[in-house]
Write a protein that holds these residues in place. Structure first.
Motif, PDB file in Angstrom:
ATOM      1  N   UNK A  54      35.730  22.168  34.095  1.00 37.09           N
ATOM      2  CA  UNK A  54      35.814  23.339  33.222  1.00 37.09           C
ATOM      3  C   UNK A  54      34.500  23.588  32.491  1.00 37.09           C
ATOM      4  N   UNK A  57      30.694  26.894  33.789  1.00 41.16           N
ATOM      5  CA  UNK A  57      31.104  28.262  33.460  1.00 41.16           C
ATOM      6  C   UNK A  57      30.945  29.151  34.687  1.00 41.16           C
ATOM      7  N   UNK A  58      32.009  29.872  35.070  1.00 43.26           N
ATOM      8  CA  UNK A  58      31.874  30.776  36.219  1.00 43.26           C
ATOM      9  C   UNK A  58      30.816  31.838  35.959  1.00 43.26           C
ATOM     10  N   UNK A  61      31.467  34.718  33.669  1.00 40.79           N
ATOM     11  CA  UNK A  61      31.599  34.446  32.247  1.00 40.79           C
ATOM     12  C   UNK A  61      30.261  34.207  31.561  1.00 40.79           C
ATOM     13  N   UNK A 142      51.010  42.109  44.899  1.00 42.40           N
ATOM     14  CA  UNK A 142      49.859  42.599  44.144  1.00 42.40           C
ATOM     15  C   UNK A 142      50.314  43.412  42.937  1.00 42.40           C
ATOM     16  N   UNK A 145      49.350  49.170  38.946  1.00 40.90           N
ATOM     17  CA  UNK A 145      49.445  49.889  37.681  1.00 40.90           C
ATOM     18  C   UNK A 145      50.699  50.737  37.690  1.00 40.90           C
ATOM     19  N   UNK A 227      51.319  21.887  30.965  1.00 39.04           N
ATOM     20  CA  UNK A 227      50.550  22.811  31.805  1.00 39.04           C
ATOM     21  C   UNK A 227      49.569  23.592  30.945  1.00 39.04           C
ATOM     22  N   UNK A 228      50.094  24.076  29.807  1.00 39.24           N
ATOM     23  CA  UNK A 228      49.260  24.941  28.971  1.00 39.24           C
ATOM     24  C   UNK A 228      48.118  24.175  28.335  1.00 39.24           C
TER      25      UNK A 228
ATOM     26  N   UNK B 350      48.775  31.360  28.362  1.00 40.97           N
ATOM     27  CA  UNK B 350      47.473  31.378  29.056  1.00 40.97           C
ATOM     28  C   UNK B 350      47.292  32.578  29.969  1.00 40.97           C
ATOM     29  N   UNK B 354      44.381  35.413  29.416  1.00 42.06           N
ATOM     30  CA  UNK B 354      43.337  35.675  30.417  1.00 42.06           C
ATOM     31  C   UNK B 354      43.301  37.155  30.778  1.00 42.06           C
ATOM     32  N   UNK B 355      44.478  37.767  30.865  1.00 44.23           N
ATOM     33  CA  UNK B 355      44.528  39.197  31.186  1.00 44.23           C
ATOM     34  C   UNK B 355      43.812  40.000  30.090  1.00 44.23           C
ATOM     35  N   UNK B 357      41.613  38.923  27.983  1.00 44.66           N
ATOM     36  CA  UNK B 357      40.176  38.609  27.993  1.00 44.66           C
ATOM     37  C   UNK B 357      39.452  39.462  29.032  1.00 44.66           C
ATOM     38  N   UNK B 365      41.259  42.966  36.501  1.00 44.58           N
ATOM     39  CA  UNK B 365      42.378  42.130  36.033  1.00 44.58           C
ATOM     40  C   UNK B 365      42.564  40.910  36.930  1.00 44.58           C
ATOM     41  N   UNK B 367      43.959  38.020  39.262  1.00 46.06           N
ATOM     42  CA  UNK B 367      45.019  37.914  40.266  1.00 46.06           C
ATOM     43  C   UNK B 367      45.078  36.453  40.718  1.00 46.06           C
ATOM     44  N   UNK B 394      37.730  32.628  38.815  1.00 46.23           N
ATOM     45  CA  UNK B 394      37.544  32.276  37.409  1.00 46.23           C
ATOM     46  C   UNK B 394      38.017  30.856  37.121  1.00 46.23           C
ATOM     47  N   UNK B 407      49.587  28.765  36.131  1.00 42.62           N
ATOM     48  CA  UNK B 407      49.332  28.542  34.707  1.00 42.62           C
ATOM     49  C   UNK B 407      48.123  27.635  34.507  1.00 42.62           C
ATOM     50  N   UNK B 411      44.646  28.403  32.607  1.00 44.47           N
ATOM     51  CA  UNK B 411      44.135  27.528  31.546  1.00 44.47           C
ATOM     52  C   UNK B 411      42.703  27.103  31.867  1.00 44.47           C
ATOM     53  N   UNK B 413      40.558  28.724  33.657  1.00 47.46           N
ATOM     54  CA  UNK B 413      39.672  29.876  33.491  1.00 47.46           C
ATOM     55  C   UNK B 413      39.359  30.100  32.016  1.00 47.46           C
ATOM     56  N   UNK B 415      39.449  27.893  29.621  1.00 46.44           N
ATOM     57  CA  UNK B 415      38.567  26.822  29.150  1.00 46.44           C
ATOM     58  C   UNK B 415      37.138  27.076  29.613  1.00 46.44           C
ATOM     59  N   UNK B 417      35.781  29.897  29.966  1.00 50.80           N
ATOM     60  CA  UNK B 417      35.213  30.920  29.083  1.00 50.80           C
ATOM     61  C   UNK B 417      34.842  30.312  27.730  1.00 50.80           C
TER      62      UNK B 417
END
Lengths: 231, 453
Positions: A54, A57-58, A61, A142, A145, A227-228, B350, B354-355, B357, B365, B367, B394, B407, B411, B413, B415, B417
């Protein structure tokens, strides 16, 4: 009548099963020899499975003035793979794809061992999937909107949900106006009475659970919290 | 670790008649001698002391600090010095003092060893180091305890730590920043640091114990008000605390670590939430409820006393050595401690975070896409899911269900950021006018964390 069932394995069974379950080696271990180089001039890129760090950083970002942005975008990196990474054609003839490759990096120059590395793993593992390559399939359908509601429709949804919440449930209104249930909830949340009744119903259902189901549910909640935290 | 101290004076008293002169030879062979010390450091100590406003105990300390400006004296007495004469009458009087008088600092091998072990500057006198070891619960006299030093040291430590974190991790959410500050310079960390430095504590403070020990008054076990069912209740509380917040019984005050923010009520008598803003405005450097000013507790814990000692020592280093020395000390002993910042995060939503952000930063957005899977129909499937924004990945997560993997990917992604760290950072304290090598470059300031209601 019959005795206990005993598992029998014979030589014939063993060989048949071995043959049927035999798997081909990983693509990264299949040596892909470079046409122009000597026999052993290739790199086996088969890192052990590991979760990404982690602290990396991608690219998306990174702030615009970060020096790493230029490095990742212009230099050889997993953000900058040749676009024909998913090509099923054996790499033996990779020299024939010179003109397809736009960027001239070490990894995209055909005939080099580093180029072969990029072919040995699926595109989804790269930090940025090349533009021409197919993205991995989405986990769910997918996300699309939803229909935009007009101001009159919004007012109507609000009125119905506020004045007669018993006959106008969230799902009913979402179906009626052709939008998502989340949008209905965002326009007008349920009155306190409806919320309390919902909580009561849920608690009544939970009270009817036995100890096993309750424990399973509680364990799931604990796992979800992990998980979170990614623990 | 609590040590039972047998006071030297009481041993002497048991063997000697009152009034007899005792010669004590301090053996300092194993301790580095950095310079010569004038014999004037040993000013005759007056046993008469006014407990309210007495400066007799810190006479030698003052003398030393004024001398430090002119030439660098050694904190250790020279071996060529005359043997110290101690009157047995003085020794018997030591027990009347709440904490060891400063002249005894020069006789303590523990104190000299601590000074050498921490590689402190010779500018720092042993008497001052001894004062840092006296907690306010042991000696209420502000001229002799470490309370004022601990306030200064805590503030300087907080400044260095927050500067380090905010400049190197400009996107850290506030709660994570607080948690990281607590992990670096919170009471738990400082208590551990003091233990690692080998600072032992006294069982009970007094003038006769070794000044090299941490002096504080702790609550004795027999002073505890014992009630029937005490241990049963304690076990139940421990069990409750071990549960995740959602499993706990209704307790409006356990949003944060228990025992911190008091529950507040508004005019209508309803409990008020302790919001982040409230914690910013009213909290201390860890976002916790600050202790009341001028409140000196009767008892304290080993951890609290140890952390006050570390803070006071840091203040002493800052005062005697200046900013560069204290900063180096901070780097050596505090910021060098390993802390995995990514373990401090806990997200409520999370995927939603992320959405929002991505919407805020004008990214496509997110996916969730299935990169790889195995054993979908088995009891132990494994899914690898990546969260993609456009063609950019991400974050990536592994899980036994699609939801879990998704999830975890979100998380990861988030982190990614929040844990962004710029490459070239100039700390505000590094860039000064006197230092021509470094010029201050403005650091990155982030718009802030994503807040989901």
């Amino acid at each position: 009548m019959s005795g206990p069932r005993i598992q029998c394995r014979y030589q014939s069974t063993f060989r048949r099963l071995t043959r049927s379950t035999a798997m081909a080696g990983a693509p990264s271990l299949r040596s892909s020899k470079v046409a122009s180089g000597p026999e052993t001039s290739h790199i086996i890129f088969n890192p052990p499975p590991s979760t990404p760090n982690v602290h990396h950083t991608p690219l998306k970002f990174l702030p615009p003035n970060d020096p790493r942005r230029k490095l990742y975008e212009s230099g050889p990196s997993l953000y900058n793979l040749p676009s024909d990474i998913n090509s099923p054609i054996p790499r033996r003839n990779s020299q024939s794809k010179v003109e397809n490759v736009a960027t001239s990096t070490v990894m995209s120059t055909p005939g080099t061992a580093l180029r072969e590395v990029a072919f040995s793993f699926p595109a989804g593992l790269a930090q940025r999937v090349p533009q021409n390559s197919r993205l991995p399939p989405p986990v769910r359908k997918q996300w699309s909107y939803e229909k935009e509601l007009t101001q009159e429709e919004v007012e109507e949804v609000r009125r119905l949900r506020r004045d007669d919440p018993d006959n106008n449930s969230v799902n009913h209104l979402a179906y009626k106006f052709g939008c998502s249930d989340k949008l209905v909830k965002a326009i007008q949340s349920a009155p306190l009475r409806i919320k309390a009744a919902h909580i009561e119903r849920r608690e009544a259902a939970m009270n009817s659970w036995g100890p096993k189901k309750r424990k399973a549910w509680e364990d799931l909640q604990r796992r979800k919290e992990l998980w979170a935290r990614d623990a | 670790m609590i040590q039972h101290q047998v006071p030297l004076s009481s041993i002497l008293d048991s063997y000697l008649a009152p009034g007899a002169n005792v010669f004590i030879f301090t053996s300092m062979k194993r301790i580095r001698i950095r310079g010569q010390l004038s014999t004037s450091q040993f000013t005759p100590f007056s046993p008469i002391r006014n407990p309210i406003a007495s400066c007799s105990r810190c006479k030698s300390t003052r003398h030393n600090s004024s001398q430090a400006a002119a030439s660098i004296p050694s904190p250790f007495p020279s071996p060529a010095i005359k043997p110290l004469v101690l009157d047995a009458q003085f020794s018997s009087n030591l027990e009347r003092f709440p904490s060891p008088p400063p002249f005894r600092a020069l006789q303590s091998a523990k104190l000299a060893a601590l000074h050498a072990r921490l590689d402190l500057s010779p500018k720092i006198p042993l008497q001052t180091l001894a004062r840092a070891l006296v907690d306010a619960t042991a000696d209420p006299d502000r001229g002799h305890n470490n309370a004022s030093l601990a306030i200064l040291g805590g503030d300087v430590l907080g400044y260095y730590c927050s500067e380090h974190l905010m400049c190197h991790y400009p996107r850290l959410p506030l709660e994570v920043l607080w948690a990281a500050q607590r992990a670096f310079i919170g009471p738990d960390a400082l208590g551990t640091i003091a233990r690692e430095w080998g600072v032992d504590a006294v069982r009970a403070p007094g003038g006769e114990v070794d000044p090299g020990l941490l002096q504080f008054r702790q609550e004795m076990i027999n002073e505890l008000h014992y009630e029937p069912g005490y241990f049963k209740k304690k076990r139940a509380e421990e069990l409750e605390a071990s549960l995740p917040p959602r499993m706990r019984k209704e307790n409006p005050n356990d949003d944060y670590t228990p025992g911190n923010w008091q529950l507040r009520f508004n005019e209508a008598g309803r409990p008020q939430r302790t919001t982040i803003t409230y914690r910013v405005m009213n909290g201390d450097q860890f976002g916790m409820q600050p202790s009341k000013a001028d409140h000196v507790p009767k008892h304290t814990t080993l951890q609290e006393a140890s952390s006050n000692f570390v803070r006071a020592l840091f203040a002493i280093i800052h005062l005697h050595g200046g900013q560069d020395v204290s900063k180096q000390f901070f780097r050596n002993h505090f910021s060098s401690r390993a802390l995995d910042l990514s373990k401090l995060f806990a997200f409520d939503h999370p995927n939603r975070d992320l959405l929002l952000l991505c919407l805020r930063e004008n990214f496509e957005p997110p996916v969730a896409r299935l990169i790889s899977e195995t054993g979908r129909r088995s009891a132990h499937p494994v899914f690898i899911v990546g969260v993609f924004s456009g063609h950019d990945k991400l974050g990536e997560g592994v899980g036994a269900s699609l939801l879990e993997a998704k999830t975890r990917a979100a998380v990861a992604a988030l982190k990614g950021w929040y844990l962004y760290s710029p490459l070239d950072v100039t700390l505000p304290s590094e860039a000064r006018k006197t230092d021509s090598k470094k010029t201050f470059k403005p650091n990155m300031v982030d718009p802030g964390e994503v807040v989901v209601y």
